[in-house]
Design a protein around this motif. Structure first.
Motif, PDB file in Angstrom:
ATOM      1  N   ILE A  17      21.328  40.612  -3.868  1.00 48.71           N
ATOM      2  CA  ILE A  17      20.961  39.211  -3.632  1.00 48.71           C
ATOM      3  C   ILE A  17      22.161  38.295  -3.812  1.00 48.71           C
ATOM      4  O   ILE A  17      22.374  37.357  -3.028  1.00 48.71           O
ATOM      5  CB  ILE A  17      19.807  38.802  -4.567  1.00 48.71           C
ATOM      6  N   ARG A  18      22.976  38.561  -4.817  1.00 48.58           N
ATOM      7  CA  ARG A  18      24.102  37.669  -5.100  1.00 48.58           C
ATOM      8  C   ARG A  18      25.223  37.773  -4.066  1.00 48.58           C
ATOM      9  O   ARG A  18      26.027  36.848  -3.940  1.00 48.58           O
ATOM     10  CB  ARG A  18      24.639  37.932  -6.509  1.00 48.58           C
ATOM     11  N   LYS A  19      25.267  38.862  -3.347  1.00 41.81           N
ATOM     12  CA  LYS A  19      26.325  38.976  -2.334  1.00 41.81           C
ATOM     13  C   LYS A  19      25.841  38.574  -0.937  1.00 41.81           C
ATOM     14  O   LYS A  19      26.608  38.609   0.024  1.00 41.81           O
ATOM     15  CB  LYS A  19      26.893  40.397  -2.310  1.00 41.81           C
ATOM     16  N   MET A  20      24.582  38.167  -0.821  1.00 39.93           N
ATOM     17  CA  MET A  20      24.070  37.738   0.485  1.00 39.93           C
ATOM     18  C   MET A  20      24.814  36.493   0.958  1.00 39.93           C
ATOM     19  O   MET A  20      25.070  35.583   0.180  1.00 39.93           O
ATOM     20  CB  MET A  20      22.571  37.431   0.409  1.00 39.93           C
ATOM     21  N   LYS A  21      25.152  36.454   2.228  1.00 45.28           N
ATOM     22  CA  LYS A  21      25.816  35.302   2.829  1.00 45.28           C
ATOM     23  C   LYS A  21      24.980  34.785   3.997  1.00 45.28           C
ATOM     24  O   LYS A  21      24.326  35.566   4.697  1.00 45.28           O
ATOM     25  CB  LYS A  21      27.207  35.687   3.349  1.00 45.28           C
ATOM     26  N   PRO A  22      24.994  33.475   4.237  1.00 45.34           N
ATOM     27  CA  PRO A  22      24.262  32.939   5.391  1.00 45.34           C
ATOM     28  C   PRO A  22      24.785  33.523   6.697  1.00 45.34           C
ATOM     29  O   PRO A  22      25.972  33.843   6.824  1.00 45.34           O
ATOM     30  CB  PRO A  22      24.537  31.432   5.314  1.00 45.34           C
ATOM     31  N   GLU A  23      23.892  33.663   7.655  1.00 44.89           N
ATOM     32  CA  GLU A  23      24.244  34.199   8.963  1.00 44.89           C
ATOM     33  C   GLU A  23      24.237  33.075   9.998  1.00 44.89           C
ATOM     34  O   GLU A  23      23.829  31.952   9.708  1.00 44.89           O
ATOM     35  CB  GLU A  23      23.231  35.288   9.344  1.00 44.89           C
ATOM     36  N   GLY A  24      24.677  33.388  11.193  1.00 44.24           N
ATOM     37  CA  GLY A  24      24.690  32.386  12.249  1.00 44.24           C
ATOM     38  C   GLY A  24      23.289  32.085  12.767  1.00 44.24           C
ATOM     39  O   GLY A  24      22.384  32.915  12.667  1.00 44.24           O
ATOM     40  N   VAL A  25      23.110  30.883  13.293  1.00 45.30           N
ATOM     41  CA  VAL A  25      21.836  30.496  13.905  1.00 45.30           C
ATOM     42  C   VAL A  25      22.100  30.019  15.327  1.00 45.30           C
ATOM     43  O   VAL A  25      23.216  29.624  15.666  1.00 45.30           O
ATOM     44  CB  VAL A  25      21.126  29.386  13.101  1.00 45.30           C
ATOM     45  N   CYS A  26      21.070  30.077  16.150  1.00 45.14           N
ATOM     46  CA  CYS A  26      21.217  29.699  17.557  1.00 45.14           C
ATOM     47  C   CYS A  26      21.467  28.199  17.699  1.00 45.14           C
ATOM     48  O   CYS A  26      20.824  27.382  17.049  1.00 45.14           O
ATOM     49  CB  CYS A  26      19.956  30.069  18.334  1.00 45.14           C
ATOM     50  N   SER A  27      22.388  27.860  18.558  1.00 47.30           N
ATOM     51  CA  SER A  27      22.677  26.455  18.852  1.00 47.30           C
ATOM     52  C   SER A  27      22.797  26.295  20.366  1.00 47.30           C
ATOM     53  O   SER A  27      23.684  26.882  20.982  1.00 47.30           O
ATOM     54  CB  SER A  27      23.984  26.033  18.182  1.00 47.30           C
ATOM     55  N   PRO A  28      21.877  25.543  20.976  1.00 43.00           N
ATOM     56  CA  PRO A  28      20.724  24.865  20.377  1.00 43.00           C
ATOM     57  C   PRO A  28      19.637  25.853  19.978  1.00 43.00           C
ATOM     58  O   PRO A  28      19.634  26.993  20.447  1.00 43.00           O
ATOM     59  CB  PRO A  28      20.253  23.942  21.504  1.00 43.00           C
TER      60      PRO A  28
END
Length: 493
Positions: A17-28
């Motif tokens: 859990i502590r090493k989780m990083k946010p991922e990319g999201v669709c734009s738009p």
């Protein structure tokens, strides 16, 4: 409850859990509806943003239904097959989202969005039931609830960052964290966390005063603001000094700064020449998350609340050109950031205009005549100001007139003004007396030594000033982007 207890492989869970990083999201965004949008954001690692998306006026009267739909979707994610790390990550992010939604609804945020009390309480009840069921699933599989426990621990650790670097003081949010810890139930960690937070938030004096509209509150500190927003705080004031304290209290900001500098190596070509730019970048990295916290309030209030008040570079406070250049550089960079942020936050929000407009006002020091023109020019562009270093009615009156002139010019151009502030700093007139008294005491003490300069250098070292040559030039950071220099014994005192 002891959150350090290890069971069911919780040490592995914690590291995942502590090493989780946010991922990319669709734009738009390519979401089907609000539920789909929230799930996508949450599973990508943006639980705060996902929960804030639900502070959507279009969802009034639909909140319990929306939360129920989220529960259905997330239970499928909770039970989805996958390797251990994938399952831990999905479940942690599901818990995180439900906690964030619950905390938003428990706090003042629900009132900003215009939700009725009945639908808020029903939605919170659904969330409590959902996390209780998820925790039971965890316990049936692992014999414990290490994922729920770790997500709760991270929430409490976030609260405890406030003023963490000051051993002599403890922030209100950190005290609230201690109270919540003492109320957690080891057999139902997730649900008891929500219950304890509800008790702490709704019994807090700031929450009560905000709810009853006795007063509006702001904060003069750069972290912990999401928790304060739930108590009713609607703005924050910050400056390079407070940003530096934020880096001390939250060392993860250094990683973000390093990443920024990797993307902008030109700032490191000549560090001395670009010191102000690097300091500005470091401050913005601490500043943007604050603006994100208050972003829903800014949009929901039509840019009347939810502002971050930021100190312009004091080294150019007397220059109209220099101050406007700095302000526009910060403002334009911030606008680009929030165009992307609002694309996700306000997706399909109704009646929200001027997305991307920064929820920032600039502190303009009234220490020189230039402040009048700086204030007028910024206001004429629809950029709010907060006049500081103001000690007399004559100062304040002239600067208020400059604001009004600027706002009038903005309105003639069809630009809607934002929130603007005039700070009365009369209380600061006696601040210097602390230093005067301290200097007098030190001067008296040094008179008792044969080598006062060496004794003073030793004291300076204990206070954090590295003095290599007691007889030489001493330099110390002012906290405002320049060094203070001292040559004589009197100056060094």
């Amino acid at each position: 409850m002891d959150l350090e207890r290890v069971g069911g492989g919780s040490m592995d869970v914690a590291s995942i859990i502590r090493k989780m990083k946010p991922e990319g999201v669709c734009s738009p965004p390519t979401s089907l509806d609000h539920v789909d949008h929230v799930v996508k954001l949450a599973l990508a690692g943006y639980a705060d943003l996902a929960a804030d998306h639900l502070l959507n006026p279009a969802l009034r009267g639909k909140l319990p239904s929306i939360v129920g739909c989220l529960a259905r979707r997330l239970k499928l994610e909770f039970l989805k097959a996958g390797d251990f790390e994938e399952k831990v990550s999905r479940r942690a992010r599901a818990y995180d989202l439900m906690f964030e939604i619950a905390l938003n609804l428990i706090g003042i945020d629900a009132r900003h969005a215009g939700f009725e009390e009945g639908e808020v309480e029903e939605a919170i009840s659904i969330i409590r039931s959902v996390v209780r069921e998820w925790e039971e699933i965890e316990r049936s599989e692992l014999g414990d609830a290490p994922i729920a426990r770790e997500v709760v621990r991270l929430k409490l650790e976030d609260m405890e960052k406030v003023m963490a670097s000051n051993p002599k003081r403890k922030g209100m949010i950190a005290v609230m964290s201690e109270e919540v810890r003492s109320k957690l139930d080891d057999g139902r960690v997730a649900e008891s966390f929500i219950e304890a937070m509800e008790e702490e938030i709704r019994s807090n004096v700031y929450y009560v005063m905000s709810r009853e509209k006795f007063c509006k509150f702001g904060n003069d500190y750069a972290i912990g603001l999401r928790w304060l927003r739930r108590l009713g705080y609607v703005q924050v004031s910050t400056n390079p000094v407070l940003a530096a304290i934020a880096y001390r209290d939250d060392p993860s900001l250094w990683d973000k700064l390093r990443e920024y500098l990797r993307r902008h190596p030109e700032l490191l070509d000549n560090v001395e020449e670009k010191a102000d730019e690097i300091a500005m970048a470091a401050t913005m990295i601490a500043l943007w998350p604050n603006m994100e916290v208050f972003r829903p309030i800014a949009l929901l209030s039509g840019y009347k609340e939810g502002f971050v008040s930021y100190q312009l570079n004091p080294n150019v406070a007397g220059s109209v050109e220099g101050s406007l250049k700095d302000a526009l550089k910060i403002y334009l960079a911030t606008q680009e950031h929030f165009k992307e942020y609002d694309e996700q936050l306000a997706w399909r929000w109704p009646e929200v205009e001027d997305l991307g407009r920064p929820n920032i006002v600039f502190k303009v020091a009234g220490s020189s005549p230039a402040a009048i023109e700086i204030t007028r020019m910024l206001e004429s562009m629809g950029i709010g100001t907060n006049n500081t270093v103001t000690y007399a009615v004559s100062q304040e009156a002239r600067l208020i007139l400059a604001k009004m002139e600027g706002m009038a010019a903005a309105l003639r151009s069809g630009i809607h003004p934002t929130r603007s502030y005039e700070t009365n700093m009369g209380g600061r007139l006696e601040d210097h007396l602390r230093e005067v008294v301290a200097a007098r005491l030190i001067r008296d003490a040094l008179s008792r030594f044969r080598e006062p300069l060496r004794e003073l250098a030793e004291l300076a070292g204990k206070l954090g000033l590295n003095v290599k040559e007691p007889e030489g030039l001493w330099k110390g950071a002012s906290g405002w982007g320049y060094d203070i220099e001292a040559r004589s014994l009197e100056e060094k005192i």
